[in-house]
Design a protein around this motif. Sequence first.
Motif, PDB file in Angstrom:
ATOM      1  N   THR A 179      68.452 -29.707 -87.911  1.00 30.36           N
ATOM      2  CA  THR A 179      69.969 -29.967 -88.167  1.00 30.36           C
ATOM      3  C   THR A 179      70.501 -30.940 -87.327  1.00 30.36           C
ATOM      4  OG1 THR A 179      69.971 -27.899 -89.213  1.00 30.36           O
ATOM      5  CG2 THR A 179      72.182 -29.160 -89.054  1.00 30.36           C
ATOM      6  N   ASP A 180      70.939 -32.014 -87.983  1.00 30.43           N
ATOM      7  CA  ASP A 180      71.678 -32.917 -87.062  1.00 30.43           C
ATOM      8  C   ASP A 180      73.277 -32.334 -86.666  1.00 30.43           C
ATOM      9  OD1 ASP A 180      73.055 -35.141 -85.466  1.00 30.43           O
ATOM     10  OD2 ASP A 180      72.751 -36.480 -87.158  1.00 30.43           O
ATOM     11  N   LEU A 181      73.445 -32.041 -85.514  1.00 28.31           N
ATOM     12  CA  LEU A 181      74.767 -31.332 -85.241  1.00 28.31           C
ATOM     13  C   LEU A 181      75.859 -32.492 -84.603  1.00 28.31           C
ATOM     14  CD1 LEU A 181      73.624 -28.174 -83.310  1.00 28.31           C
ATOM     15  CD2 LEU A 181      74.185 -28.547 -85.726  1.00 28.31           C
TER      16      LEU A 181
END
Length: 213
Positions: free
Chosen positions: A2-4
């Motif tokens: 997941t790209d945070l």
Amino acid sequence: MTDLGPLRYFLGIEVFSTSDGFYISKEKYIQDLLARAAFGDERTVETPMELNVKLQPTDGDPLPDPTRYRHLVGSLVYLAITRPDISYPVHILSQFVSAPTTVHYSHLFRVFHYLRGTITRRLFFPRSSSLRLQCYSDATWASDPSDRCSLSAYCVFLGGLLIAWKTKKQTMVSCSSVEAELRAMALLTAEVTWLRWLLADFGVSITTPSGFV
């Protein structure tokens, strides 16, 4: 995965990005640590440890429960990752975690008073900097009164970036201040050699000699 998004907070480390570079701090971590320590004294001090202090294992009375001392010193060890200004006192205080005394505890209090007044200090990493390693080392001769061992300390800059620092007690007794300084220089030389190899692995080529002071 997941790209945070951009990194802002990780394991107690706060990262602030600007057009000039990055700021790294542990302000929230220090606030939480001060809250856990529950110090009622709101004073602040200019330095984390008094000058020329030489603590010994026999100073003061043994603490009835050393758990709190060990917990706080352990928290300071992690804090020193981004606060090189407390590296020396943390190194000294961590030597007494097995049997701390009231005197050691009072010096631990001083570090927290210092942190209360310097909570906003942070490391700055500019976006543009030279690729020259500038290194500084120092040593205290026979500074440990219990075994007469000296203390080595160094810091390394990559251009204007502080990238490495350390405080460590020497393993052997030095017969002179010159010998203590040479041992500190040898420790720094090993660190710089490793850093040059690491930077080469990252594709950063350093062709200029490292400066030693």
